[in-house]
Design an enzyme around this catalytic site. Structure first.
Site, mmCIF file in Angstrom:
data_model
loop_
_atom_site.group_PDB
_atom_site.id
_atom_site.type_symbol
_atom_site.label_atom_id
_atom_site.label_comp_id
_atom_site.label_asym_id
_atom_site.label_seq_id
_atom_site.Cartn_x
_atom_site.Cartn_y
_atom_site.Cartn_z
ATOM 1 N N TYR A 292 0.869 -1.180 0.000
ATOM 2 C CA TYR A 292 0.000 0.000 0.000
ATOM 3 C C TYR A 292 0.906 1.229 0.000
ATOM 4 O O TYR A 292 1.712 1.407 0.913
ATOM 5 C CB TYR A 292 -0.920 0.000 1.218
ATOM 6 N N HIS A 476 -16.427 -0.318 3.591
ATOM 7 C CA HIS A 476 -14.995 -0.291 3.898
ATOM 8 C C HIS A 476 -14.706 -1.026 5.200
ATOM 9 O O HIS A 476 -15.314 -0.748 6.238
ATOM 10 C CB HIS A 476 -14.514 1.157 4.012
#
Length: 661
Positions: A292, A476
């Protein structure tokens, strides 16, 4: 009851509950032998004129059931029985190629980094049929298997397999794997071959086929509007047979997409539409499988207010096949506040500067297979003007399973905007659980539900009189999330769900246009639930911002913009301290009111008893509501620290499946 019950009676109830358990029962899958009646059905289906004539003659309910069963039974298409040569075969293949060229597939995704395998698809939403075109750079005699599983596993997967036997006969079969990854032929054949085409220019083959969204066959995957995990492999052919193959020994490719997308029409761009791209700069993609990458940027300096009306992925050549998804977060800091520059791994605690935790409001997102997101013609997302903060943070997920070296990426999100303001400003609202360590997930749990509330008292104060129209949603979680959904209630009566993803993946997160706009009125309640799994964790997982922490949130996009920006909950701190005190006093846990919340959770021994106690506490504890205005302050006029759970008076019955008895 404002606190947690600290009585011996309650302890007795929980102990009894803990001792009592339910056995899990399973059904043995029948052997894959073809019954005598199935052979008769297959024989009749080969002679379609006979079946059609008999249908006209026999108009009785028993025959209707027979025809339904006949429709559920498929034999190999005559075109696939063997490769043909000569003029008639070339004429048929030319006719198929012409028909294929006429069929438009609106969606596509590359299944592998090298782009040797590409899937195109589209759906007939009236007939509930999805059409596929799989292009594979392989020999015509190769084994090509494509299908689905819950989370990309090779075991328990649903496959459509094209293969060629030793006599050169091509076969297309509906198959599945068992818990050990062994291929079996389905008793009901629910995938239908439309044709096989040789790709003369690119080399390889194209296979077109279709199936129902819901085949009503337990061996088949039920296709829905959430995340779908595609599984695919190819192997050299011809082959004597593919039944009893162990798929776990194959190089199985997994890809995630949303197959069934919203069919609401997209509005046209106004004539003055312009665009800009927020992107990373020359990132050397790490060789690690999962990375990420975070980068702080500034939006263009618009002196006057504009409207964003659409955004889409802008994937660079170096990132294709490796950029899995990316998001652009607007940083919620006052105008004039400077944020530190950062360009590096999101997980780097030593290098990542403080202050970036304010970058939480999603304004753009893309994931593999995602189409551009258009705002409805009535609304646009406001950007620019004297009171607008320009800082954003990009987060890019690189998925590099082949550990490729030397790739350089400049991917980002392309925003389209106009100065011709639309009727309404669009807004973004956060639903679900507050980002706090007051929520926790015990280790070793096959399923643990996190539930966040947006209560009616908050929407009554924060929404305009006419309500809002929700047109897009982004569910999410972090790494333990397995499914997520938001339910909608009005005066205790459940309405159709706002959004659901039964096979959620934290590695595939996109803002999805809803199949219908959802009208939320003042006084409505919205309850967001995340189903998590912690079987691979030995320590408790806490709520928080880190990727190793957990979240349960739904970012909804709506219009007209309201002053309500956050409608999330947590348990009250007072009741949580009472819970820790109960564990200390009655179960001799090393918890204390003087310890911090995180330390108390980490001190608990996560026995089945304590896991049940925590679940019971979460189900009854009073709520601390974050019913926040856009300035970050709570709405006045209500005791948000001791709110009650919303009353559910009439849940919606489960959706009936169109299955035969």
């Amino acid at each position: 009851m404002s606190g947690f019950l600290l009585s011996s009676g309650f302890l007795c109830i929980v102990v009894c509950w803990t001792v009592t358990s339910l056995e899990a029962f399973g059904l043995n899958r029948p052997e894959n032998s073809v019954r005598e009646e199935d052979e008769k059905f297959s024989e009749i289906q080969r002679n379609r004129p006979l079946a059609n004539a008999y249908e006209k003659f026999m108009r009785r309910p028993t025959f209707d059931r027979f025809v339904k069963r006949l429709q559920k039974t498929s034999v190999e298409p005559r075109e696939s029985s063997a490769p043909k040569t000569g003029r008639s075969h070339r004429k048929r293949e030319a006719s198929y190629a012409e028909k294929s060229a006429r069929r438009k597939f609106r969606y596509d995704v590359s299944l592998d980094e090298g782009r040797r395998f590409t899937l195109h698809w589209d759906g007939d939403y009236d007939l509930e049929i999805v059409y596929f075109r799989l292009e594979a750079k392989v020999d015509r005699s190769s084994v090509v298997a494509f299908g689905f599983s819950d989370y990309g596993e090779s075991e328990g997967a649903d496959f459509a397999v094209l293969w060629t036997d030793r006599r050169g006969r091509q076969k297309f079969q509906d198959m599945h794997t068992n818990k050990d990854g062994i291929l079996f032929l389905d008793r009901h054949q629910d995938y239908f071959l439309d044709g096989v085409e040789t790709l003369s220019d690119a080399g390889g083959i194209a296979v077109e086929f279709h199936r129902k969204f819901d085949t009503c066959d337990n061996d088949d995957y039920l296709i829905d509007s959430g995340t779908t995990h595609l599984v695919f492999f190819s192997a050299p052919g011809p082959s004597a047979d593919v039944r009893r193959w162990n798929v776990t020994g194959q190089d199985v490719i997994m890809q995630r997409v949303q197959l069934l997308k919203s069919q609401l029409p997209d509005p046209e761009f106004p004539p003055d539409t312009k665009s800009f791209v927020m992107h990373v700069d020359d990132v050397r993609i790490p060789e690690d499988e999962t990375t990420y990458w975070c980068a702080v940027r500034k939006l263009p300096d618009f002196r006057t207010k504009h409207h964003i009306i659409q955004f889409e992925g802008a994937i660079s050549e170096g990132g294709k096949g490796i950029v899995h998804h990316l998001e652009v977060f607007h940083c919620q800091v006052p105008v004039g506040t400077d944020l530190p520059y950062y360009d590096g791994p999101c997980s780097s605690k030593s290098e990542r500067p403080k202050g970036l935790e304010s970058c939480t409001k999603v304004i753009g997102a893309w994931a593999m297979g995602a189409r551009p997101l258009f705002y409805p013609e009535e609304a646009g997302a406001p950007i620019g003007g004297p009171n607008f903060n320009r800082y954003v943070m990009l987060e890019v997920h690189y998925n590099n399973p082949e550990h490729s070296k030397g790739k350089v990426d400049n991917s980002g999100i392309k925003f389209h905007y106009t100065k011709l303001l639309r009727k309404h400003d669009a807004g973004t609202m956060e639903l679900g659980l507050e980002y706090t360590d007051k929520m926790a997930l015990p280790p070793g749990q096959p399923r643990w539900d996190l539930v966040g509330y947006c209560i009616s008292e908050c929407t009554r104060l924060g929404l305009p009189e006419g309500g809002i129209h929700v047109f897009a949603s982004q569910l999410h979680t972090h790494l333990t999330g397995r499914s997520a959904f938001t339910k909608h209630f009005r005066r205790g009566i459940e309405l159709p769900e706002l959004n659901r993803d039964n096979h959620f993946s934290p590695h595939y997160q996109e803002i999805r246009k809803l199949p219908r706009q959802v009208h939320v009125l003042p006084g409505d309640a919205l309850i967001t639930t995340c189903n998590d799994r912690t079987t691979d964790r030995s320590e408790v997982t806490l709520g928080g911002f880190s990727i190793s922490d957990e979240m349960c949130v739904n970012y909804i996009h709506y219009y007209p913009a309201a002053s309500l920006e956050v409608c999330k909950s947590s348990v009250t701190t007072d009741s949580l301290n009472r819970f820790f005190g109960f564990l200390h006093d009655y179960l001799d846990e090393d918890t204390s009111r003087s310890n911090g919340i995180s330390d108390n959770y980490k001190a608990i021994r996560w026995t089945p008893m304590n896991v049940h106690l925590l679940k019971a506490y979460y189900g009854m504890a009073p709520l601390s509501m974050q019913c926040n205005q856009s300035n970050g302050q709570r709405f006045p006029g209500f005791d948000w620290e001791n709110a009650r759970l919303p009353a559910v008076l009439s849940p919606m019955p489960p959706k009936e499946r169109p299955c035969l008895e």
